[in-house]
Design a protein around this motif. Structure first.
Motif, PDB file in Angstrom:
ATOM      1  N   ARG A   4       0.855  -1.187   0.000  1.00  0.00           N
ATOM      2  CA  ARG A   4       0.000   0.000   0.000  1.00  0.00           C
ATOM      3  C   ARG A   4       0.894   1.241   0.000  1.00  0.00           C
ATOM      4  O   ARG A   4       1.973   1.245   0.579  1.00  0.00           O
ATOM      5  CB  ARG A   4      -0.904  -0.007   1.231  1.00  0.00           C
ATOM      6  CG  ARG A   4      -1.927   1.099   1.202  1.00  0.00           C
ATOM      7  CD  ARG A   4      -3.030   0.872   2.177  1.00  0.00           C
ATOM      8  NE  ARG A   4      -3.969  -0.116   1.632  1.00  0.00           N
ATOM      9  CZ  ARG A   4      -4.985  -0.611   2.292  1.00  0.00           C
ATOM     10  NH1 ARG A   4      -5.190  -0.242   3.552  1.00  0.00           N
ATOM     11  NH2 ARG A   4      -5.802  -1.472   1.749  1.00  0.00           N
ATOM     12  N   TYR A   5       0.385   2.267  -0.663  1.00  0.00           N
ATOM     13  CA  TYR A   5       1.123   3.528  -0.743  1.00  0.00           C
ATOM     14  C   TYR A   5       1.115   4.211   0.621  1.00  0.00           C
ATOM     15  O   TYR A   5       0.076   4.312   1.280  1.00  0.00           O
ATOM     16  CB  TYR A   5       0.484   4.439  -1.789  1.00  0.00           C
ATOM     17  CG  TYR A   5       1.129   5.795  -1.902  1.00  0.00           C
ATOM     18  CD1 TYR A   5       2.372   5.945  -2.525  1.00  0.00           C
ATOM     19  CD2 TYR A   5       0.504   6.926  -1.396  1.00  0.00           C
ATOM     20  CE1 TYR A   5       2.965   7.188  -2.633  1.00  0.00           C
ATOM     21  CE2 TYR A   5       1.090   8.178  -1.492  1.00  0.00           C
ATOM     22  CZ  TYR A   5       2.324   8.299  -2.116  1.00  0.00           C
ATOM     23  OH  TYR A   5       2.913   9.529  -2.217  1.00  0.00           O
ATOM     24  N   CYS A   6       2.266   4.675   1.057  1.00  0.00           N
ATOM     25  CA  CYS A   6       2.391   5.346   2.346  1.00  0.00           C
ATOM     26  C   CYS A   6       2.317   6.853   2.127  1.00  0.00           C
ATOM     27  O   CYS A   6       3.124   7.425   1.399  1.00  0.00           O
ATOM     28  CB  CYS A   6       3.722   4.961   2.998  1.00  0.00           C
ATOM     29  SG  CYS A   6       4.033   5.841   4.532  1.00  0.00           S
ATOM     30  N   ARG A   7       1.304   7.472   2.765  1.00  0.00           N
ATOM     31  CA  ARG A   7       1.162   8.923   2.617  1.00  0.00           C
ATOM     32  C   ARG A   7       2.177   9.682   3.466  1.00  0.00           C
ATOM     33  O   ARG A   7       2.381  10.860   3.285  1.00  0.00           O
ATOM     34  CB  ARG A   7      -0.252   9.348   3.022  1.00  0.00           C
ATOM     35  CG  ARG A   7      -1.248   9.009   1.946  1.00  0.00           C
ATOM     36  CD  ARG A   7      -2.596   9.555   2.266  1.00  0.00           C
ATOM     37  NE  ARG A   7      -3.271   8.670   3.206  1.00  0.00           N
ATOM     38  CZ  ARG A   7      -4.457   8.900   3.732  1.00  0.00           C
ATOM     39  NH1 ARG A   7      -5.094   9.996   3.445  1.00  0.00           N
ATOM     40  NH2 ARG A   7      -5.007   8.062   4.558  1.00  0.00           N
ATOM     41  N   LYS A   8       2.784   8.983   4.392  1.00  0.00           N
ATOM     42  CA  LYS A   8       3.744   9.642   5.286  1.00  0.00           C
ATOM     43  C   LYS A   8       5.085   9.858   4.588  1.00  0.00           C
ATOM     44  O   LYS A   8       5.627  10.963   4.638  1.00  0.00           O
ATOM     45  CB  LYS A   8       3.925   8.803   6.548  1.00  0.00           C
ATOM     46  CG  LYS A   8       4.824   9.437   7.569  1.00  0.00           C
ATOM     47  CD  LYS A   8       4.133   9.538   8.878  1.00  0.00           C
ATOM     48  CE  LYS A   8       5.046  10.223   9.883  1.00  0.00           C
ATOM     49  NZ  LYS A   8       4.372  10.470  11.126  1.00  0.00           N
ATOM     50  N   CYS A   9       5.612   8.796   3.935  1.00  0.00           N
ATOM     51  CA  CYS A   9       6.941   8.924   3.329  1.00  0.00           C
ATOM     52  C   CYS A   9       6.899   8.864   1.806  1.00  0.00           C
ATOM     53  O   CYS A   9       7.900   9.139   1.156  1.00  0.00           O
ATOM     54  CB  CYS A   9       7.877   7.845   3.866  1.00  0.00           C
ATOM     55  SG  CYS A   9       7.469   6.178   3.338  1.00  0.00           S
ATOM     56  N   GLY A  10       5.755   8.495   1.216  1.00  0.00           N
ATOM     57  CA  GLY A  10       5.652   8.460  -0.232  1.00  0.00           C
ATOM     58  C   GLY A  10       6.157   7.168  -0.858  1.00  0.00           C
ATOM     59  O   GLY A  10       6.213   7.070  -2.080  1.00  0.00           O
ATOM     60  N   TRP A  12       6.106   2.657  -1.040  1.00  0.00           N
ATOM     61  CA  TRP A  12       5.163   1.540  -0.947  1.00  0.00           C
ATOM     62  C   TRP A  12       5.685   0.572   0.088  1.00  0.00           C
ATOM     63  O   TRP A  12       6.868   0.221   0.078  1.00  0.00           O
ATOM     64  CB  TRP A  12       5.013   0.870  -2.318  1.00  0.00           C
ATOM     65  CG  TRP A  12       4.229   1.702  -3.287  1.00  0.00           C
ATOM     66  CD1 TRP A  12       4.690   2.757  -3.996  1.00  0.00           C
ATOM     67  CD2 TRP A  12       2.868   1.566  -3.602  1.00  0.00           C
ATOM     68  NE1 TRP A  12       3.699   3.307  -4.757  1.00  0.00           N
ATOM     69  CE2 TRP A  12       2.548   2.572  -4.534  1.00  0.00           C
ATOM     70  CE3 TRP A  12       1.849   0.695  -3.197  1.00  0.00           C
ATOM     71  CZ2 TRP A  12       1.270   2.737  -5.057  1.00  0.00           C
ATOM     72  CZ3 TRP A  12       0.589   0.848  -3.729  1.00  0.00           C
ATOM     73  CH2 TRP A  12       0.311   1.874  -4.657  1.00  0.00           C
ATOM     74  N   TRP A  18       4.689  -3.035   8.012  1.00  0.00           N
ATOM     75  CA  TRP A  18       4.592  -1.574   7.919  1.00  0.00           C
ATOM     76  C   TRP A  18       5.618  -0.944   8.873  1.00  0.00           C
ATOM     77  O   TRP A  18       5.666  -1.305  10.053  1.00  0.00           O
ATOM     78  CB  TRP A  18       3.192  -1.112   8.316  1.00  0.00           C
ATOM     79  CG  TRP A  18       2.863   0.258   7.844  1.00  0.00           C
ATOM     80  CD1 TRP A  18       3.030   1.410   8.538  1.00  0.00           C
ATOM     81  CD2 TRP A  18       2.330   0.625   6.581  1.00  0.00           C
ATOM     82  NE1 TRP A  18       2.640   2.481   7.786  1.00  0.00           N
ATOM     83  CE2 TRP A  18       2.198   2.022   6.572  1.00  0.00           C
ATOM     84  CE3 TRP A  18       1.964  -0.090   5.441  1.00  0.00           C
ATOM     85  CZ2 TRP A  18       1.719   2.719   5.472  1.00  0.00           C
ATOM     86  CZ3 TRP A  18       1.473   0.596   4.356  1.00  0.00           C
ATOM     87  CH2 TRP A  18       1.355   1.993   4.373  1.00  0.00           C
ATOM     88  N   CYS A  22       6.147   5.029  10.063  1.00  0.00           N
ATOM     89  CA  CYS A  22       5.183   5.496   9.063  1.00  0.00           C
ATOM     90  C   CYS A  22       3.729   5.389   9.520  1.00  0.00           C
ATOM     91  O   CYS A  22       2.825   5.674   8.739  1.00  0.00           O
ATOM     92  CB  CYS A  22       5.366   4.718   7.763  1.00  0.00           C
ATOM     93  SG  CYS A  22       6.910   5.129   6.942  1.00  0.00           S
ATOM     94  N   ALA A  24       0.450   6.710  11.086  1.00  0.00           N
ATOM     95  CA  ALA A  24      -0.086   8.065  11.215  1.00  0.00           C
ATOM     96  C   ALA A  24      -0.286   8.378  12.694  1.00  0.00           C
ATOM     97  O   ALA A  24      -0.578   7.496  13.498  1.00  0.00           O
ATOM     98  CB  ALA A  24      -1.412   8.179  10.479  1.00  0.00           C
TER      99      ALA A  24
END
Ligand SMILES: [Zn+2]
Length: 110
Positions: A4-10, A12, A18, A22, A24
């Motif tokens: 899944r794409y990580c919105r924290k670091c950009g 995958w 996980w 990263c 949230a």
């Protein structure tokens, strides 16, 4: 392996692995202060109604009140002019209706 794409670091990441960094933050709206509801001691300079001096510290102002034995009440009208509570009035018709109901329940109703 599902990623899944990580919105924290950009990047995958695998869902099973996980990175801990990263995750949230649970409360984004919280401040970084250790106490979220921080009330400071400073206030805009006010003139004391007790001694006429100017104060910019709540604690020093209230200390003078405490030492003088006075109470700070603000502009709450319930404190300045308390109105005693009156018990609700009982109407004569209500008494008659209650007595009639009691007689009716006892078998003497009209
Ligand atoms: Zn990440």
């Amino acid at each position: 392996m599902r990623q899944r794409y990580c919105r924290k670091c950009g990047e995958w990441h695998a869902l099973e692995a996980w990175p801990p960094d990263c995750f949230a933050r649970a409360h984004v709206s919280c401040s970084n202060l250790s106490s979220p509801n921080f009330i400071s001691d400073t206030l805009d300079p006010v003139q004391s109604q007790l001694d006429g001096r100017i104060y910019d510290s709540k604690s020093r102002l209230r200390e003078t009140y405490r030492n003088a034995g006075v109470v700070e009440v603000g502009n709450d009208s319930s404190v300045m002019n308390p109105v005693p509570k009156r018990p609700p009035g009982i109407k004569r018709e209500d008494i008659k209706a209650s007595v009639a109901k009691a007689f009716s329940r006892a078998g003497f109703g009209s």
